[in-house]
Design a protein around this motif. Sequence first.
Motif, PDB file in Angstrom:
ATOM      1  N   ALA A   1       0.802  -1.273   0.025  1.00  0.00           N
ATOM      2  CA  ALA A   1      -0.086   0.019  -0.263  1.00  0.00           C
ATOM      3  C   ALA A   1       0.937   1.246   0.276  1.00  0.00           C
ATOM      4  CB  ALA A   1      -0.945  -0.178   1.233  1.00  0.00           C
ATOM      5  N   ALA A   2       1.995   1.278   0.965  1.00  0.00           N
ATOM      6  CA  ALA A   2       3.000   2.369   0.802  1.00  0.00           C
ATOM      7  C   ALA A   2       3.552   2.814  -0.379  1.00  0.00           C
ATOM      8  CB  ALA A   2       3.887   2.294   2.088  1.00  0.00           C
ATOM      9  N   SER A   3       3.737   1.555  -1.221  1.00  0.00           N
ATOM     10  CA  SER A   3       4.690   1.645  -2.339  1.00  0.00           C
ATOM     11  C   SER A   3       4.240   2.830  -3.455  1.00  0.00           C
ATOM     12  CB  SER A   3       4.866   0.296  -3.272  1.00  0.00           C
ATOM     13  OG  SER A   3       3.475  -0.065  -3.721  1.00  0.00           O
ATOM     14  N   PHE A   4       2.841   2.871  -3.566  1.00  0.00           N
ATOM     15  CA  PHE A   4       2.125   3.852  -4.264  1.00  0.00           C
ATOM     16  C   PHE A   4       2.864   5.266  -4.122  1.00  0.00           C
ATOM     17  CE2 PHE A   4      -1.179   0.652  -4.031  1.00  0.00           C
ATOM     18  CZ  PHE A   4      -1.078   0.075  -5.414  1.00  0.00           C
ATOM     19  N   ASN A   5       3.020   5.618  -2.848  1.00  0.00           N
ATOM     20  CA  ASN A   5       3.589   6.949  -2.625  1.00  0.00           C
ATOM     21  C   ASN A   5       4.830   7.383  -3.364  1.00  0.00           C
ATOM     22  OD1 ASN A   5       1.555   8.062  -0.567  1.00  0.00           O
ATOM     23  ND2 ASN A   5       2.417   6.191   0.509  1.00  0.00           N
ATOM     24  N   THR A   6       5.652   6.286  -3.898  1.00  0.00           N
ATOM     25  CA  THR A   6       6.785   6.491  -4.555  1.00  0.00           C
ATOM     26  C   THR A   6       6.582   6.736  -6.054  1.00  0.00           C
ATOM     27  OG1 THR A   6       7.205   4.197  -5.082  1.00  0.00           O
ATOM     28  CG2 THR A   6       8.039   4.920  -2.871  1.00  0.00           C
ATOM     29  N   ALA A   7       5.413   6.486  -6.535  1.00  0.00           N
ATOM     30  CA  ALA A   7       4.744   6.493  -8.070  1.00  0.00           C
ATOM     31  C   ALA A   7       3.643   7.326  -8.220  1.00  0.00           C
ATOM     32  CB  ALA A   7       5.052   5.019  -8.612  1.00  0.00           C
ATOM     33  N   SER A   8       3.135   8.264  -7.487  1.00  0.00           N
ATOM     34  CA  SER A   8       2.159   8.644  -7.568  1.00  0.00           C
ATOM     35  C   SER A   8       1.628   9.462  -8.821  1.00  0.00           C
ATOM     36  CB  SER A   8       1.741   9.725  -6.271  1.00  0.00           C
ATOM     37  OG  SER A   8       2.673  10.769  -6.367  1.00  0.00           O
TER      38      SER A   8
ATOM     39  N   SER B   1      -9.760   0.626  -3.311  1.00  0.00           N
ATOM     40  CA  SER B   1      -9.245   0.868  -2.173  1.00  0.00           C
ATOM     41  C   SER B   1      -9.616  -0.230  -1.277  1.00  0.00           C
ATOM     42  CB  SER B   1      -9.059   2.299  -1.721  1.00  0.00           C
ATOM     43  OG  SER B   1     -10.598   2.525  -1.641  1.00  0.00           O
ATOM     44  N   PHE B   2     -10.665  -0.669  -1.060  1.00  0.00           N
ATOM     45  CA  PHE B   2     -11.308  -1.363   0.020  1.00  0.00           C
ATOM     46  C   PHE B   2     -10.329  -2.376   0.428  1.00  0.00           C
ATOM     47  CE2 PHE B   2     -14.011  -3.993   2.323  1.00  0.00           C
ATOM     48  CZ  PHE B   2     -14.543  -3.416   3.349  1.00  0.00           C
ATOM     49  N   HIS B   3      -9.503  -3.137  -0.514  1.00  0.00           N
ATOM     50  CA  HIS B   3      -8.986  -4.240  -0.102  1.00  0.00           C
ATOM     51  C   HIS B   3      -7.628  -3.772   0.569  1.00  0.00           C
ATOM     52  CE1 HIS B   3      -7.585  -2.540  -4.011  1.00  0.00           C
ATOM     53  NE2 HIS B   3      -6.357  -3.305  -3.802  1.00  0.00           N
ATOM     54  N   TRP B   4      -7.466  -2.414   0.588  1.00  0.00           N
ATOM     55  CA  TRP B   4      -6.019  -2.101   1.769  1.00  0.00           C
ATOM     56  C   TRP B   4      -6.388  -2.020   3.175  1.00  0.00           C
ATOM     57  CZ3 TRP B   4      -2.157  -3.482  -0.856  1.00  0.00           C
ATOM     58  CH2 TRP B   4      -1.921  -3.239  -2.019  1.00  0.00           C
ATOM     59  N   THR B   5      -7.998  -2.065   3.514  1.00  0.00           N
ATOM     60  CA  THR B   5      -8.398  -1.861   4.691  1.00  0.00           C
ATOM     61  C   THR B   5      -8.637  -3.168   5.293  1.00  0.00           C
ATOM     62  OG1 THR B   5     -10.738  -2.212   4.138  1.00  0.00           O
ATOM     63  CG2 THR B   5      -9.748   0.058   3.645  1.00  0.00           C
ATOM     64  N   ASP B   6      -8.813  -2.977   6.906  1.00  0.00           N
ATOM     65  CA  ASP B   6      -9.500  -4.290   7.399  1.00  0.00           C
ATOM     66  C   ASP B   6     -10.850  -4.193   7.418  1.00  0.00           C
ATOM     67  OD1 ASP B   6     -10.121  -6.048   9.475  1.00  0.00           O
ATOM     68  OD2 ASP B   6      -8.890  -5.159  11.074  1.00  0.00           O
ATOM     69  N   PRO B   7     -11.450  -5.131   6.724  1.00  0.00           N
ATOM     70  CA  PRO B   7     -12.920  -4.806   6.468  1.00  0.00           C
ATOM     71  C   PRO B   7     -13.472  -5.051   7.868  1.00  0.00           C
ATOM     72  CG  PRO B   7     -12.074  -6.684   4.950  1.00  0.00           C
ATOM     73  CD  PRO B   7     -11.054  -6.348   6.068  1.00  0.00           C
ATOM     74  N   GLY B   8     -13.169  -5.533   9.088  1.00  0.00           N
ATOM     75  CA  GLY B   8     -13.786  -5.627  10.182  1.00  0.00           C
ATOM     76  C   GLY B   8     -13.938  -4.186  11.036  1.00  0.00           C
ATOM     77  N   ARG B   9     -13.147  -3.463  10.320  1.00  0.00           N
ATOM     78  CA  ARG B   9     -13.012  -1.949  11.106  1.00  0.00           C
ATOM     79  C   ARG B   9     -13.426  -1.150  10.199  1.00  0.00           C
ATOM     80  NH1 ARG B   9      -6.890  -0.991  12.556  1.00  0.00           N
ATOM     81  NH2 ARG B   9      -7.968   0.990  13.340  1.00  0.00           N
ATOM     82  N   ALA B  10     -13.100  -1.079   8.791  1.00  0.00           N
ATOM     83  CA  ALA B  10     -13.593  -0.320   7.790  1.00  0.00           C
ATOM     84  C   ALA B  10     -15.256  -0.202   7.532  1.00  0.00           C
ATOM     85  CB  ALA B  10     -12.901  -0.417   6.484  1.00  0.00           C
ATOM     86  N   LEU B  11     -15.708  -1.353   7.641  1.00  0.00           N
ATOM     87  CA  LEU B  11     -17.203  -1.575   7.300  1.00  0.00           C
ATOM     88  C   LEU B  11     -18.015  -0.741   8.429  1.00  0.00           C
ATOM     89  CD1 LEU B  11     -17.713  -5.037   5.969  1.00  0.00           C
ATOM     90  CD2 LEU B  11     -18.164  -2.820   4.633  1.00  0.00           C
ATOM     91  N   PRO B  12     -17.687  -0.855   9.692  1.00  0.00           N
ATOM     92  CA  PRO B  12     -18.328  -0.114  10.806  1.00  0.00           C
ATOM     93  C   PRO B  12     -18.362   1.195  10.621  1.00  0.00           C
ATOM     94  CG  PRO B  12     -17.583  -2.236  11.533  1.00  0.00           C
ATOM     95  CD  PRO B  12     -16.979  -2.169  10.473  1.00  0.00           C
ATOM     96  N   GLU B  13     -17.121   1.690  10.224  1.00  0.00           N
ATOM     97  CA  GLU B  13     -16.625   3.032  10.169  1.00  0.00           C
ATOM     98  C   GLU B  13     -17.387   3.801   8.944  1.00  0.00           C
ATOM     99  OE1 GLU B  13     -14.073   5.550  11.797  1.00  0.00           O
ATOM    100  OE2 GLU B  13     -15.424   4.313  12.690  1.00  0.00           O
ATOM    101  N   ALA B  14     -17.452   2.939   7.849  1.00  0.00           N
ATOM    102  CA  ALA B  14     -18.375   3.503   6.474  1.00  0.00           C
ATOM    103  C   ALA B  14     -19.668   3.720   7.160  1.00  0.00           C
ATOM    104  CB  ALA B  14     -18.173   2.733   5.523  1.00  0.00           C
TER     105      ALA B  14
END
Length: 285
Positions: free
Chosen positions: A12-19, A116-129
């Motif tokens: 996930a962090a690798s994209f910051n080198t090639a934005s 982008s959803f696959h970079w999240t933890d679904p157990g945390r991201a879904l309740p937040e959404a």
Amino acid sequence: MPDPLADRTRRAASFNTASAHYAKYRPSYPPALYAALEEALGRPLAGVRVADIGAGTGIATAQLRERGAHVLAVEPGEGMAAELRRTLPGTPLVRGDGNALPLADASADLVTFAQSFHWTDPGRALPEAYRVLRPGGVLARWWNISDSSHTWVADQADRLLAHFGPEGAAHGAHIPGRADADAAPAVGDPVVGALAKAPSRPRAPEPEPVADAPLTHRIPWSRRLTVDDHLANLASHSLFLVADAALAQDFLDRERARLLQLFPDGHVEERYVVDLVLTTRPASA
């Protein structure tokens, strides 16, 4: 034994080198996707309050804005956020990720995760959404998936697997944790005022609210581009960004020769299917 979480974080962090490369070569999304969003919302996107999570360089953000939506971009990566600011200077942007959104409760009509959803933890991201959505609001998660029903696309996928091993499946194929697994903002900006808040401490995961049954769409589309631009798109994927540079370049060189044999005019038709999953927070929530 490799640590899957550490590997996901590194990729996930690798994209910051090639934005800038990502912004230039990655595909956008077809009009039919936004028509499906409007159908789910029951209204045009014009005037809709959208939180675009993991906005990256702003590919979906820009398309949503073009349709009149009031979009707040949320992006964790410094390089990606900088590119979004450069290309969409009028778009409110806050730094954060889908696992702990720095956004107010019930503040968005539409929450989007474009690629982008696959970079999240679904157990945390879904309740937040669902917390951020107003009652009756829509959560939309989508991905451009390479359409392997076309022979040349499937053959390229096989070559990626042969060259990179199991990690090669990450390009345009099933992504584990996908939809089927379940600068400071400007003061006074109306979108930021409606959506953003500064959390005083990390938010503990909340129980996921009951949502309507998922509505899924598969939207085929394509774009025509040069072989070199297609390879540049390939090279913007985390598979290539974290790979040994010589190994990645060897694949690109070999693939260029193969594709020019297959497409002697120097152009390819990239074939995609957008996987779109829509869920609605119940109006009674």
